[in-house]
Design a protein around this motif. Sequence first.
Motif, PDB file in Angstrom:
ATOM      1  N   SER A  45       0.814  -1.223   0.000  1.00 57.55           N
ATOM      2  CA  SER A  45       0.000   0.000   0.000  1.00 57.55           C
ATOM      3  C   SER A  45       0.843   1.267   0.000  1.00 57.55           C
ATOM      4  CB  SER A  45      -0.913   0.007   1.235  1.00 57.55           C
ATOM      5  OG  SER A  45      -0.130   0.006   2.429  1.00 57.55           O
ATOM      6  N   VAL A  46       2.188   1.108  -0.028  1.00 58.64           N
ATOM      7  CA  VAL A  46       3.082   2.262   0.078  1.00 58.64           C
ATOM      8  C   VAL A  46       3.886   2.444  -1.200  1.00 58.64           C
ATOM      9  CG1 VAL A  46       4.946   3.345   1.394  1.00 58.64           C
ATOM     10  CG2 VAL A  46       3.307   1.850   2.562  1.00 58.64           C
ATOM     11  N   THR A  47       3.982   3.686  -1.652  1.00 56.43           N
ATOM     12  CA  THR A  47       4.892   4.070  -2.733  1.00 56.43           C
ATOM     13  C   THR A  47       5.298   5.521  -2.476  1.00 56.43           C
ATOM     14  OG1 THR A  47       5.218   4.148  -5.129  1.00 56.43           O
ATOM     15  CG2 THR A  47       3.076   4.863  -4.310  1.00 56.43           C
ATOM     16  N   GLY A  48       5.964   6.151  -3.447  1.00 57.58           N
ATOM     17  CA  GLY A  48       6.329   7.547  -3.251  1.00 57.58           C
ATOM     18  C   GLY A  48       7.746   7.865  -3.637  1.00 57.58           C
ATOM     19  N   LEU A  49       8.392   8.699  -2.818  1.00 54.30           N
ATOM     20  CA  LEU A  49       9.713   9.224  -3.147  1.00 54.30           C
ATOM     21  C   LEU A  49      10.709   8.929  -2.034  1.00 54.30           C
ATOM     22  CD1 LEU A  49       7.369  11.655  -3.915  1.00 54.30           C
ATOM     23  CD2 LEU A  49       9.315  12.275  -5.347  1.00 54.30           C
ATOM     24  N   THR A  50      11.885   8.463  -2.413  1.00 48.45           N
ATOM     25  CA  THR A  50      12.941   8.157  -1.454  1.00 48.45           C
ATOM     26  C   THR A  50      14.090   9.149  -1.590  1.00 48.45           C
ATOM     27  OG1 THR A  50      14.594   6.517  -0.783  1.00 48.45           O
ATOM     28  CG2 THR A  50      13.969   6.531  -3.094  1.00 48.45           C
ATOM     29  N   LEU A  51      14.836   9.317  -0.511  1.00 45.97           N
ATOM     30  CA  LEU A  51      16.054  10.133  -0.532  1.00 45.97           C
ATOM     31  C   LEU A  51      17.278   9.285  -0.868  1.00 45.97           C
ATOM     32  CD1 LEU A  51      15.578  12.314   2.690  1.00 45.97           C
ATOM     33  CD2 LEU A  51      15.421  13.097   0.326  1.00 45.97           C
ATOM     34  N   LEU A  52      17.041   8.011  -1.186  1.00 48.13           N
ATOM     35  CA  LEU A  52      18.137   7.063  -1.369  1.00 48.13           C
ATOM     36  C   LEU A  52      19.064   7.495  -2.511  1.00 48.13           C
ATOM     37  CD1 LEU A  52      19.329   4.387  -0.391  1.00 48.13           C
ATOM     38  CD2 LEU A  52      17.901   3.226  -2.078  1.00 48.13           C
ATOM     39  N   THR A  53      20.262   7.919  -2.165  1.00 44.07           N
ATOM     40  CA  THR A  53      21.294   8.304  -3.126  1.00 44.07           C
ATOM     41  C   THR A  53      22.643   7.882  -2.534  1.00 44.07           C
ATOM     42  OG1 THR A  53      21.217  10.495  -2.089  1.00 44.07           O
ATOM     43  CG2 THR A  53      20.108  10.260  -4.191  1.00 44.07           C
ATOM     44  N   PRO A  54      23.051   6.640  -2.732  1.00 45.76           N
ATOM     45  CA  PRO A  54      24.240   6.094  -2.068  1.00 45.76           C
ATOM     46  C   PRO A  54      25.519   6.895  -2.278  1.00 45.76           C
ATOM     47  CG  PRO A  54      22.977   4.358  -3.146  1.00 45.76           C
ATOM     48  CD  PRO A  54      22.381   5.658  -3.578  1.00 45.76           C
ATOM     49  N   ASP A  55      25.658   7.563  -3.420  1.00 46.20           N
ATOM     50  CA  ASP A  55      26.905   8.286  -3.682  1.00 46.20           C
ATOM     51  C   ASP A  55      26.931   9.665  -3.038  1.00 46.20           C
ATOM     52  OD1 ASP A  55      24.885   9.221  -5.325  1.00 46.20           O
ATOM     53  OD2 ASP A  55      26.244   9.747  -6.955  1.00 46.20           O
ATOM     54  N   LEU A  56      25.797  10.109  -2.466  1.00 41.24           N
ATOM     55  CA  LEU A  56      25.730  11.453  -1.910  1.00 41.24           C
ATOM     56  C   LEU A  56      26.598  11.605  -0.665  1.00 41.24           C
ATOM     57  CD1 LEU A  56      24.331  14.031  -2.737  1.00 41.24           C
ATOM     58  CD2 LEU A  56      22.451  13.463  -1.217  1.00 41.24           C
ATOM     59  N   THR A  57      26.700  10.552   0.138  1.00 45.92           N
ATOM     60  CA  THR A  57      27.513  10.606   1.348  1.00 45.92           C
ATOM     61  C   THR A  57      28.977  10.867   1.003  1.00 45.92           C
ATOM     62  OG1 THR A  57      26.025   9.099   2.509  1.00 45.92           O
ATOM     63  CG2 THR A  57      28.238   9.336   3.385  1.00 45.92           C
ATOM     64  N   GLY A  58      29.469  10.173  -0.009  1.00 42.96           N
ATOM     65  CA  GLY A  58      30.844  10.399  -0.436  1.00 42.96           C
ATOM     66  C   GLY A  58      31.069  11.817  -0.918  1.00 42.96           C
ATOM     67  N   LYS A  59      30.075  12.386  -1.587  1.00 39.62           N
ATOM     68  CA  LYS A  59      30.193  13.758  -2.074  1.00 39.62           C
ATOM     69  C   LYS A  59      30.229  14.749  -0.913  1.00 39.62           C
ATOM     70  CE  LYS A  59      28.011  12.893  -6.565  1.00 39.62           C
ATOM     71  NZ  LYS A  59      26.846  13.153  -7.435  1.00 39.62           N
ATOM     72  N   ARG A  60      29.495  14.451   0.157  1.00 40.99           N
ATOM     73  CA  ARG A  60      29.522  15.342   1.323  1.00 40.99           C
ATOM     74  C   ARG A  60      30.874  15.279   2.016  1.00 40.99           C
ATOM     75  NH1 ARG A  60      23.463  13.515   3.220  1.00 40.99           N
ATOM     76  NH2 ARG A  60      22.305  14.922   1.842  1.00 40.99           N
ATOM     77  N   LEU A  61      31.448  14.091   2.095  1.00 42.17           N
ATOM     78  CA  LEU A  61      32.800  13.975   2.651  1.00 42.17           C
ATOM     79  C   LEU A  61      33.813  14.700   1.769  1.00 42.17           C
ATOM     80  CD1 LEU A  61      32.963  10.296   3.964  1.00 42.17           C
ATOM     81  CD2 LEU A  61      33.323  12.371   5.311  1.00 42.17           C
ATOM     82  N   GLN A  62      33.641  14.600   0.462  1.00 42.64           N
ATOM     83  CA  GLN A  62      34.527  15.309  -0.457  1.00 42.64           C
ATOM     84  C   GLN A  62      34.389  16.814  -0.274  1.00 42.64           C
ATOM     85  OE1 GLN A  62      36.918  13.963  -2.596  1.00 42.64           O
ATOM     86  NE2 GLN A  62      37.481  16.140  -2.645  1.00 42.64           N
ATOM     87  N   LEU A  63      33.180  17.279   0.045  1.00 40.00           N
ATOM     88  CA  LEU A  63      32.979  18.700   0.311  1.00 40.00           C
ATOM     89  C   LEU A  63      33.817  19.166   1.496  1.00 40.00           C
ATOM     90  CD1 LEU A  63      29.164  19.500  -0.161  1.00 40.00           C
ATOM     91  CD2 LEU A  63      31.102  20.627  -1.262  1.00 40.00           C
ATOM     92  N   VAL A  64      33.925  18.303   2.513  1.00 39.10           N
ATOM     93  CA  VAL A  64      34.773  18.627   3.664  1.00 39.10           C
ATOM     94  C   VAL A  64      36.201  18.880   3.186  1.00 39.10           C
ATOM     95  CG1 VAL A  64      35.799  17.743   5.785  1.00 39.10           C
ATOM     96  CG2 VAL A  64      33.359  17.378   5.341  1.00 39.10           C
ATOM     97  N   LEU A  65      36.702  18.017   2.318  1.00 39.75           N
ATOM     98  CA  LEU A  65      38.055  18.176   1.790  1.00 39.75           C
ATOM     99  C   LEU A  65      38.163  19.423   0.907  1.00 39.75           C
ATOM    100  CD1 LEU A  65      38.861  14.460   0.836  1.00 39.75           C
ATOM    101  CD2 LEU A  65      39.437  15.688   2.942  1.00 39.75           C
ATOM    102  N   ASP A  66      37.109  19.721   0.157  1.00 37.12           N
ATOM    103  CA  ASP A  66      37.108  20.910  -0.691  1.00 37.12           C
ATOM    104  C   ASP A  66      37.183  22.182   0.146  1.00 37.12           C
ATOM    105  OD1 ASP A  66      36.907  19.261  -2.868  1.00 37.12           O
ATOM    106  OD2 ASP A  66      34.745  19.562  -3.147  1.00 37.12           O
ATOM    107  N   VAL A  67      36.530  22.153   1.307  1.00 38.94           N
ATOM    108  CA  VAL A  67      36.510  23.326   2.180  1.00 38.94           C
ATOM    109  C   VAL A  67      37.822  23.477   2.944  1.00 38.94           C
ATOM    110  CG1 VAL A  67      35.440  24.341   4.237  1.00 38.94           C
ATOM    111  CG2 VAL A  67      34.008  23.390   2.418  1.00 38.94           C
ATOM    112  N   LEU A  68      38.324  22.357   3.478  1.00 39.89           N
ATOM    113  CA  LEU A  68      39.495  22.407   4.353  1.00 39.89           C
ATOM    114  C   LEU A  68      40.812  22.111   3.648  1.00 39.89           C
ATOM    115  CD1 LEU A  68      38.106  20.590   7.535  1.00 39.89           C
ATOM    116  CD2 LEU A  68      38.273  23.051   7.097  1.00 39.89           C
ATOM    117  N   GLY A  69      40.737  21.489   2.506  1.00 44.17           N
ATOM    118  CA  GLY A  69      41.969  21.077   1.836  1.00 44.17           C
ATOM    119  C   GLY A  69      42.380  19.675   2.237  1.00 44.17           C
ATOM    120  N   ARG A  70      42.293  19.375   3.522  1.00 38.11           N
ATOM    121  CA  ARG A  70      42.572  18.044   4.038  1.00 38.11           C
ATOM    122  C   ARG A  70      41.803  17.833   5.335  1.00 38.11           C
ATOM    123  NH1 ARG A  70      46.243  17.833   8.149  1.00 38.11           N
ATOM    124  NH2 ARG A  70      46.871  15.720   7.620  1.00 38.11           N
TER     125      ARG A  70
END
Length: 326
Positions: A136-161
Amino acid sequence: MTTRRQALLGIGVLAASLGVHAQQGARLPRVGYLFSFAAPQGEHLWAACREGLRELGYVEGKNIVLEPRFAGGRHERLPALVAELVKAKVDVIVSAATPASLAAKAGAGSIPIVMVAVGDPVYIGLVSSLSHPGGSVTGLTLLTPDLTGKRLQLVLDVLGRAERVAILGNPDNRSYDVFLAETHAAAEKLAIRLLEKHARNAGEIEAAFDFSGGPRPDALIVFDDPVLWGVRKEIVAQVRRAKLPAVYGYTEFVEAGGLVSLGPDRRDHYRRTARYVDRILKGDRPAEMPVERPTKFELVVNARAAREQGLKLSQALLISADRVIE
């Protein structure tokens, strides 16, 4: 003497009149909306749901009735709110985020459910698969497995390391384990060590920012969670006190003074629930309607917050941002 033409005209007027009365007396479809947050916190998301319906020709009070329910951040209220929607005889329930969606499935019986903003609906048992929900359930998911890696990469982009990154999440959220596994996998590839910090409610936020018992992290990532989203101002305030660069999944954190966010366009995500509601009201079965992944993402950067923290953001990051808050 009444002519045949006059008689036919009279019959036509009578038929039209009866049709109008029948339409006025017909039951309008009712759609329930179940939100974990308080109404003022998510007014823009509730507005996006209604906007999507208007785009499809639905007008509140004329050809559809909407029944919103807000738990105000108190998830223990969700079952009672589901019961209210069942009693109101709604034809569809739109449930926002994991706790509300699980409560709706547990208490709504056979009423179709359109979920939105759920991390992994297969893992938590809401659907059998994304392509064939099967219930009885359908809809929209936030499931994006590669997004977590991109957020970690953003940390490196901001800080350099960065060697160590703290993650703040709500372990009571059934999607927490999914986010955690994805983050560990991405962190291993980037040679980043993770420090888990938990907050189940507003009262645990301050303690989560106590780093006195171990090494201090270089940055922080805040997991997607409706409870944490509801106390975003408190979290941003703690981040400032701790002087930590932080990456978020929701733009509202950056609008509240946070540094960087990367995630699905939430307004678009909620607006798209209307398409599912429309199809179900027209007879489509949720079991046969594939779950949709995010299609639109936003990178939002708060340049003012960066200056306050003494961070110099690269031109490449600023250019790639969908929006920069000055």
